[in-house]
Every structure is written in structure tokens, then in C-alpha cells.
Write a protein that holds these residues in place. Structure first.
Motif, mmCIF file in Angstrom:
data_model
loop_
_atom_site.group_PDB
_atom_site.id
_atom_site.type_symbol
_atom_site.label_atom_id
_atom_site.label_comp_id
_atom_site.label_asym_id
_atom_site.label_seq_id
_atom_site.Cartn_x
_atom_site.Cartn_y
_atom_site.Cartn_z
ATOM 1 N N THR A 101 0.835 -1.206 0.000
ATOM 2 C CA THR A 101 0.000 0.000 0.000
ATOM 3 C C THR A 101 0.861 1.243 0.000
ATOM 4 O O THR A 101 0.611 2.193 -0.760
ATOM 5 C CB THR A 101 -0.951 0.012 1.216
ATOM 6 N N ASP A 134 -0.256 2.211 -11.632
ATOM 7 C CA ASP A 134 -0.746 1.398 -10.519
ATOM 8 C C ASP A 134 -2.269 1.244 -10.529
ATOM 9 O O ASP A 134 -2.837 0.619 -9.636
ATOM 10 C CB ASP A 134 -0.289 1.997 -9.187
ATOM 11 N N GLY A 135 -2.917 1.834 -11.524
ATOM 12 C CA GLY A 135 -4.367 1.687 -11.651
ATOM 13 C C GLY A 135 -5.169 2.520 -10.665
ATOM 14 O O GLY A 135 -6.348 2.240 -10.428
ATOM 15 N N ILE A 136 -4.576 3.581 -10.118
ATOM 16 C CA ILE A 136 -5.247 4.418 -9.117
ATOM 17 C C ILE A 136 -6.017 5.557 -9.778
ATOM 18 O O ILE A 136 -7.082 5.948 -9.316
ATOM 19 C CB ILE A 136 -4.223 4.974 -8.101
ATOM 20 N N THR A 150 -9.879 5.902 -10.424
ATOM 21 C CA THR A 150 -10.502 4.667 -10.903
ATOM 22 C C THR A 150 -11.238 4.027 -9.725
ATOM 23 O O THR A 150 -11.171 4.522 -8.594
ATOM 24 C CB THR A 150 -9.423 3.677 -11.389
ATOM 25 N N GLY A 151 -11.921 2.938 -9.969
ATOM 26 C CA GLY A 151 -12.546 2.198 -8.879
ATOM 27 C C GLY A 151 -11.519 1.750 -7.852
ATOM 28 O O GLY A 151 -11.749 1.803 -6.645
ATOM 29 N N ARG A 152 -10.358 1.320 -8.349
ATOM 30 C CA ARG A 152 -9.274 0.916 -7.450
ATOM 31 C C ARG A 152 -8.803 2.104 -6.613
ATOM 32 O O ARG A 152 -8.542 1.972 -5.418
ATOM 33 C CB ARG A 152 -8.133 0.347 -8.274
ATOM 34 N N GLY A 153 -8.705 3.271 -7.240
ATOM 35 C CA GLY A 153 -8.326 4.483 -6.504
ATOM 36 C C GLY A 153 -9.375 4.861 -5.469
ATOM 37 O O GLY A 153 -9.051 5.238 -4.340
ATOM 38 N N SER A 181 -11.234 2.883 -3.931
ATOM 39 C CA SER A 181 -11.188 1.923 -2.830
ATOM 40 C C SER A 181 -10.175 2.331 -1.764
ATOM 41 O O SER A 181 -10.204 1.797 -0.653
ATOM 42 C CB SER A 181 -10.890 0.513 -3.347
#
Length: 115
Positions: free
Chosen positions: A21, A70-72, A90-93, A95
Motif C-alpha cells: 500500500t 498502478d491503476g489508481i 478509478t474504482g481501485r483508486g 477503494s
């Protein structure tokens, strides 16, 4: 921290979720960028730069590229002249927002009162 939490005795730091993280959101500006995108939903490069103020254009570009890798965050480019590019979580961000919210709560509870 206890054994059921993040810090597990005998586990190398590099093998923990904490390390992973921190590798994603650590650094001077990444959480600030995430905070601003959470607040504004969508921002352009110059808007991010203006909000942060103390970041160089090059450093901002590097941070944005790392967060995208990192897809954030995501980058949306519009085919127009002049070019228009927007950034959003993004959805990952998204989260990761509960972590930012917990940091905000901790800060409210622990910061020194304004004199």
C-alpha cells in the motif's frame, strides 16, 4: 498493532500489505493528488498543479504516470484542439478513500488546536 492486524511478527516488511500500500500511495504528492481528485472528481493537469502549488510540472507528470501505472487514476484524452486531458480516480483508486478518510479523522482528533 497486534498479530491480527498489519504488523505480523516474523514477516519481512517487503512481504506485507502495508509495504505494498505504501509503495502505491507513498511519497510527497500522491495522496494529495488522490485527495484533490476525490474532492473535485475530475481535474486537468494545470488544475492539479494550481491546487498543489508547490509541485513542479515535471514532478506532477511523474506522479500522475505512476498513479496511472498502478491503476489508481485514469487519464481521459479528448480529441480536440487545444488538447484536453482530464484525470480522475478509478474504482481501485476510490477503494483507497477510506484510508484517506481515516487519516483525516485522525488528523482532526490529534492536531493541535488553533491558538
Amino acid at each position: 498493532m497486534n498479530n491480527t492486524g498489519c504488523a505480523v511478527p516474523g514477516t519481512a516488511l517487503k512481504n506485507t500489505g502495508f509495504h505494498y500500500t505504501l509503495s502505491i500511495i507513498g511519497g510527497k504528492y500522491k495522496m494529495t493528488i488522490m485527495y484533490l481528485l476525490a474532492e473535485h472528481k475530475v481535474l486537468r493537469h494545470n488544475e492539479l498543479h494550481r491546487h498543489i502549488g508547490t509541485i513542479s510540472f515535471k514532478t506532477l507528470s511523474v506522479m500522475l504516470k505512476e498513479l496511472m501505472a498502478d491503476g489508481i487514476i485514469e487519464r481521459r484524452e479528448y480529441p480536440q484542439i487545444p488538447p484536453k486531458v482530464e484525470y480522475s480516480l478509478t474504482g481501485r483508486g476510490q477503494s483507497l478513500l477510506p484510508i484517506l478518510n481515516m487519516m483525516c479523522d485522525w488528523g482532526k482528533k490529534n492536531q493541535d488546536p488553533v491558538i
